[in-house]
Design a protein around this motif. Structure first.
Motif, mmCIF file in Angstrom:
data_model
loop_
_atom_site.group_PDB
_atom_site.id
_atom_site.type_symbol
_atom_site.label_atom_id
_atom_site.label_comp_id
_atom_site.label_asym_id
_atom_site.label_seq_id
_atom_site.Cartn_x
_atom_site.Cartn_y
_atom_site.Cartn_z
ATOM 1 N N ALA A 162 0.690 -1.117 -0.082
ATOM 2 C CA ALA A 162 -0.048 -0.069 -0.003
ATOM 3 C C ALA A 162 0.820 1.268 0.025
ATOM 4 O O ALA A 162 0.274 2.515 -0.241
ATOM 5 N N HIS B 109 5.286 -0.253 3.376
ATOM 6 C CA HIS B 109 4.777 -1.534 3.275
ATOM 7 C C HIS B 109 5.512 -2.370 2.359
ATOM 8 O O HIS B 109 5.789 -3.546 2.605
ATOM 9 N N GLY C 130 -0.977 10.224 2.320
ATOM 10 C CA GLY C 130 -1.632 8.811 1.577
ATOM 11 C C GLY C 130 -2.826 8.865 1.067
ATOM 12 O O GLY C 130 -3.655 10.027 1.089
ATOM 13 N N PRO C 131 -3.384 8.068 0.426
ATOM 14 C CA PRO C 131 -2.772 6.782 0.075
ATOM 15 C C PRO C 131 -1.748 6.915 -0.771
ATOM 16 O O PRO C 131 -1.743 7.375 -1.767
ATOM 17 N N LYS D 116 -1.640 -7.714 2.235
ATOM 18 C CA LYS D 116 -2.996 -6.725 2.263
ATOM 19 C C LYS D 116 -4.205 -7.445 1.839
ATOM 20 O O LYS D 116 -3.993 -8.245 0.955
ATOM 21 N N ASN E 224 -3.416 -0.719 -3.550
ATOM 22 C CA ASN E 224 -4.405 0.158 -3.806
ATOM 23 C C ASN E 224 -4.248 0.732 -5.173
ATOM 24 O O ASN E 224 -3.969 1.321 -5.841
ATOM 25 N N TYR F 125 -3.394 1.485 6.685
ATOM 26 C CA TYR F 125 -3.650 1.188 5.130
ATOM 27 C C TYR F 125 -5.010 0.768 4.957
ATOM 28 O O TYR F 125 -5.654 1.308 4.066
ATOM 29 N N PRO G 153 -7.609 2.224 -2.951
ATOM 30 C CA PRO G 153 -7.376 2.732 -1.386
ATOM 31 C C PRO G 153 -8.704 2.814 -0.440
ATOM 32 O O PRO G 153 -9.564 3.075 -0.967
ATOM 33 N N ASN H 32 0.185 6.969 5.079
ATOM 34 C CA ASN H 32 -1.110 5.994 5.580
ATOM 35 C C ASN H 32 -2.012 6.590 4.409
ATOM 36 O O ASN H 32 -1.891 6.364 3.370
ATOM 37 N N GLN H 33 -3.329 6.568 4.875
ATOM 38 C CA GLN H 33 -4.424 6.880 3.831
ATOM 39 C C GLN H 33 -5.327 8.155 4.343
ATOM 40 O O GLN H 33 -6.405 8.367 4.358
#
Lengths: 486, 448
Positions: free
Chosen positions: A138, A142, A283-284, A325, A330, B136, B276, B331-332
């Motif tokens: 992701a 990761h 993120g993501p 995951k 993603n 995530y 995502p 992160n997200q």
């Protein structure tokens, strides 16, 4: 509340207002208390806001105005590759056939998605010079952990169970040692030499029978190409270890050097950096991992494969490290990266690196007249300055960064890498024009002058932002991590 | 070459080369050793102009059966829910999506405040004290929870219920290998965690008992009993929870959970082929300093104005390196923003109303299928999913459904060898009575 405080959404709430439009309930209404055992129906309602749709839009518009993005202005944040985020990527990722498909649909009903992922893998294989790629991780960290888990599985499959150490340069990103720990390794640090490169003699000393891998960013976090890469690969491989490439800085070497040709066994990419997935406020991301042939059996499952004209998931992978995951990564970010690669083509990607590196060297040469330049040689996509000279005048690098805010810039990365005193790390990227670079350089020169003539204005910066310097000590000593209704 | 993303002109290039003191761009790359230098061009597809690329990719997207053109009864951790239109308008503010991690708080107050609000909403829904800024996804968040529990208790075994999402369980197992943690499965009995088996497996080596609520089969777990069993051995009670369900159901915090994780995809985030999405991570205040990832805290500036900063960073990789609580960096965030906007739009009343609608529509669908002579297995109190048993392979059934523009439920036989021909059906608020009736009728016809 201070009169200038931005209200929290909870403070705008008023009982009775709504901001939603749910479908009508067209089935018979039943009392849910009859369906659940006692104690399972929520007694106290969650304190979520009660606001109208306009309240919501105004609130978030106000918040957006208190935020700086690449579209707001120059963002030379070293190591983060804050380039322009193309708008076509956003449109493509929102096509119903990409945004609104379910990961567990029958393969036959998502052939377009699988085809895109497969083709992206093929493109990344060519770009990195590796033999296979997984899109599952992701984000960069990761991907690092995924890569290290594969290296561990590889050694274990060879009965080589004493390889417990991962070597990381002192200039490495913090995620490198942290990922090594999560993958069950111990971290050993290898020193940099006076030229900012890995100290080969020190590497010889730390390498041994317990070496699982060396993690390396090339160009490194100082923006310098590790010229001795082949010798390093020989040392590590000679000791039975594997070479891991942190792709954070890939923007520096597109079409110039491929990790696979430099001797790397495992590579992760940050699609949100080099390949323009937007950074999203943190993120993501997406962190695909590429490997050489001997590591393919250990890739996470499933892998996307082509069978004739059909695309499919391959779950029959007995040596796989497993899933890293749920689902396949993603996907939305992978769609954006794919769109970008297809917008650039091979000659476009080559120009990306050439212009990014040219921009960085141009800035470095002009700024070197006003700031200390610790490593006086061509840089790649980024470079570091040291604020040592200004520090002697009582102006720290932090102050310089804060003063840049008054000029409307996002400051460079500061105090990283750790092996440069008062470090200022600048990465302009290729999407910025010479005019933008010149204006930023002029601002830096002015700040250098202010440090000499009027240090207070720098020390007390920023002067124009919606809040001044914030009390971080208080935030950590008495943590307030959520809103509480009084 | 000329490209709309590349502003450098020939004259720019010339004057920049002069300043650098080199005669060509190639000269700047001289530090790359000859043996590793890549010559020529990548063998990849040539660039396409904007309009042609849009067309090509739109056609590629068109090869997929999407949830807008088809009626979906597929869930299993990812759901087709109402997304308030306003969500995408907020996300499209590029001050949010083109920013990075808010390391410079003075010009990142918008993002920081939005995250602070997200943390608050997650605490409210889960009944926990502290929530981080996102993970995530639900699966990796669960793995991080397992790791936190082993670090905190200094024990090396976790018990995972057999009614936890199989893909999340696989992710926990992968992380566990890295950390030398033993993962033991507690079997389910009739679709809920088998308490007797749990009691037999418990001992003082167990760091955590991990369950899902509502669980993978849609069922409600006996939370008080599991809490009692876990805590009587000083093990942690870890719960993976669909946050939408918590609009109607008693939150895990009320049942004494130590760590609650899950995925906020249900709030304003498209299914997007599995990502995502947006993992969340919530804990009791006791575990505040052990949380992985970023945390936003409130403070004041030099003039007393309220502001927000990233805080308690001594936990994180960029400070603690190999001693960090986790390796997570990106992160997200943007998806957490989407979830915040959706939770705000739904608000106190909407979250409950939507959750209740899911229960009611799923209940209606359950009965409609029963009326068609289809067996509902593991029947009992459930949220928006339940399991049915058909007399044909689910793959075959789903291939017939797609011909009628319907996406059938999840084939449980893929993960559970004893559940061949079992389908996990999800019914959200978006399914109309008519759609449910047609679906039930179709399945009834195949089943007959």
């Amino acid at each position: 509340m201070h009169k200038e405080d931005q209200a929290l959404i909870f403070e705008l709430s008023k009982p009775g207002r709504i901001g939603y439009s749910l479908p009508e309930l067209d089935v018979p209404e039943i009392d849910i208390n009859e369906l659940f055992p006692e104690g399972y129906v929520r007694a106290e309602e969650p304190e979520l806001p009660e606001v109208s749709e306009l309240d919501i839009m105004r609130h978030y518009t106000a918040l957006s105005k208190r935020n700086h993005g690449v579209d707001s202005g120059f963002y030379p944040l070293g190591s983060c590759t804050m380039k322009y985020n193309p708008k076509i990527n956003e449109n493509v990722a929102r096509f119903n056939g990409f945004a609104h498909i379910h990961p567990l649909q029958d393969e036959s009903s998502v052939q377009g998605a699988l085809e895109l992922m497969y083709d992206l893998q093929e493109h990344l294989i060519e770009i990195t010079g590796m033999d296979q790629v997984t899109l599952q991780p992701a984000a960069g960290a990761h991907g690092e952990w995924t890569g290290l888990m594969m290296i561990r599985a590889f050694h274990e499959a060879n009965g080589d169970v004493k390889r417990t150490k991962v070597i990381v340069p002192d200039s490495a990103h913090g995620t490198n040692p942290a990922s090594a720990t999560v993958a069950g390794f111990e971290t050993v640090t290898v020193k940099s030499n006076e030229n900012g490169l890995v100290d080969i003699e020190d590497l010889r000393k730390v390498v041994g029978e317990d070496t699982a891998a060396l993690m390396l960013t090339n160009p490194n976090t100082l923006g310098l190409f590790e010229e001795n890469i082949l010798e390093m690969a020989e040392i590590v491989h000679g000791a039975g270890g594997k070479l891991y490439y942190d792709g954070a800085n890939l923007n520096a070497v597109l079409s110039k050097a491929r990790p696979g040709d430099m001797g790397f066994d495992v590579v992760h990419l940050n699609l949100h950096k080099t390949f323009t997935g937007p950074h999203g406020g943190g993120g993501p991301g997406s962190g695909p991992v590429g490997v050489k042939a001997e590591l393919i059996p250990f890739l996470p499952k499933p892998l996307i494969v082509k069978k004739g004209d059909e695309f499919a998931f391959d779950y029959e992978r007995p040596q796989s490290i497993g899933r890293v995951k749920p689902y396949y990564g993603n996907f939305g970010i992978n769609v954006r990266a794919y769109t970008y690669i297809r917008s650039m083509g091979p000659d476009g990607l080559k120009a990306v690196t050439e212009n990014a590196v040219l921009n960085a060297n141009y800035m470095m040469r002009r700024l070197a007249l006003h700031f200390d330049l610790p490593f006086d040689r061509h840089c790649k996509h980024e470079f570091v300055l040291s604020g040592k000279r200004q520090k002697k005048l009582g102006v720290r690098t932090l102050d310089i960064a804060k003063r840049l805010l008054d000029f409307g810039y996002h400051p460079p990365t500061i105090y990283f890498p750790l092996n440069v005193e008062e470090c200022i790390m600048i990465e302009p990227t290729e999407t910025e024009s010479k005019e933008t670079l010149d204006e930023f350089i002029e601002a830096m020169i002015q700040i250098a002058k202010e440090a000499e003539d009027n240090p207070e204005i720098v020390q007390e910066a920023p002067h124009t932002t919606v809040v001044g310097r914030l009390d971080e000590t208080m935030a950590a000593r008495k943590p307030v991590l959520r809103y509480q209704k009084h | 070459m000329k490209h709309r993303y590349l502003p450098m002109t020939e004259s720019d290039q010339k004057s920049m080369l002069d300043t650098i003191g080199v005669s060509s761009v190639d000269e700047i790359f001289n530090d790359i050793p000859e043996q590793v230098r890549f010559k020529g061009e990548y063998k990849i597809k040539k660039a396409k102009p904007e309009s042609a690329l849009m067309k090509e990719l739109s056609q590629l997207a068109g090869k997929n059966a999407d949830l807008k053109a088809n009626t979906s009864f597929l869930g299993a951790g990812v759901y087709d829910h109402y997304i308030p239109v306003i969500v995408d308008h907020v996300l499209s503010r590029s001050e949010f999506y083109t920013a990075y991690t808010p390391y410079q708080p003075e010009i990142s107050q918008g993002e920081l405040q939005a995250i602070f609000e997200f943390q608050t909403m997650i605490c409210e829904l889960t009944g926990m004290d502290v929530a981080n800024s996102s993970m995530y996804d639900g699966g990796t968040a669960l793995a991080e929870a397992a790791m936190l529990s082993t670090g905190q208790t200094k024990r090396k075994k976790v018990l995972v219920s057999g009614a936890v999402h199989p893909e999340s369980k696989e992710v926990v197992e992968t992380y566990a290998k890295g950390q030398y943690i033993e993962v033991v499965e507690v079997p389910h009995k009739n679709g809920v965690t088998d308490l007797e088996a749990l009691e037999q497996l418990m001992n003082d080596e167990v760091a955590a008992v991990i369950v899902q609520y509502p669980n993978f089969f849609g069922r409600i777990e006996p939370m008080e009993k599991i809490e009692e069993i876990s805590h009587s051995f000083k093990s942690m009670f870890v719960v993976s929870s669909n946050p939408l369900a918590l609009g109607a159901l008693t939150p895990p915090g009320k049942f004494g959970a130590d760590i609650v994780v899950g995925d906020a995809q249900v709030f304003g985030i498209p299914t997007a082929f599995g990502g995502p999405h947006c993992g969340y991570f919530a804990v009791t205040s006791k575990l505040m300093r052990k949380v992985p990832g970023r945390l936003v805290g409130q403070t004041i500036d030099d003039e007393g104005r309220r502001g927000f900063v990233l805080t308690l960073q001594a936990r994180e990789q960029h400070i603690r390196r190999d001693k960090a609580t986790s390796n997570i960096c990106s992160n997200q965030a943007l998806n957490a923003l989407a979830a915040s906007v959706a939770m705000t739009a739904l608000g106190k009343n909407g979250v409950r109303e939507m959750a209740v609608q899911n229960i009611q529509k799923a209940y209606y669908a359950k009965n409609a299928l029963k009326e068609q002579g289809i067996e509902v297995v593991f029947d009992g109190p459930s949220f928006n999913e339940f399991v049915i048993k058909l007399n044909k392979p689910i793959k075959e059934v789903n291939q017939r459904l797609i011909e009628k523009d319907m996406i059938g439920g999840y084939d449980l036989g893929r993960d559970f060898s004893d559940l061949e021909n079992h389908m996990l059906v999800a019914v959200t608020e978006l399914r109309t009575k008519e759609e449910i009736d047609i679906f039930a009728k179709e399945l009834g016809d195949y089943h007959a």
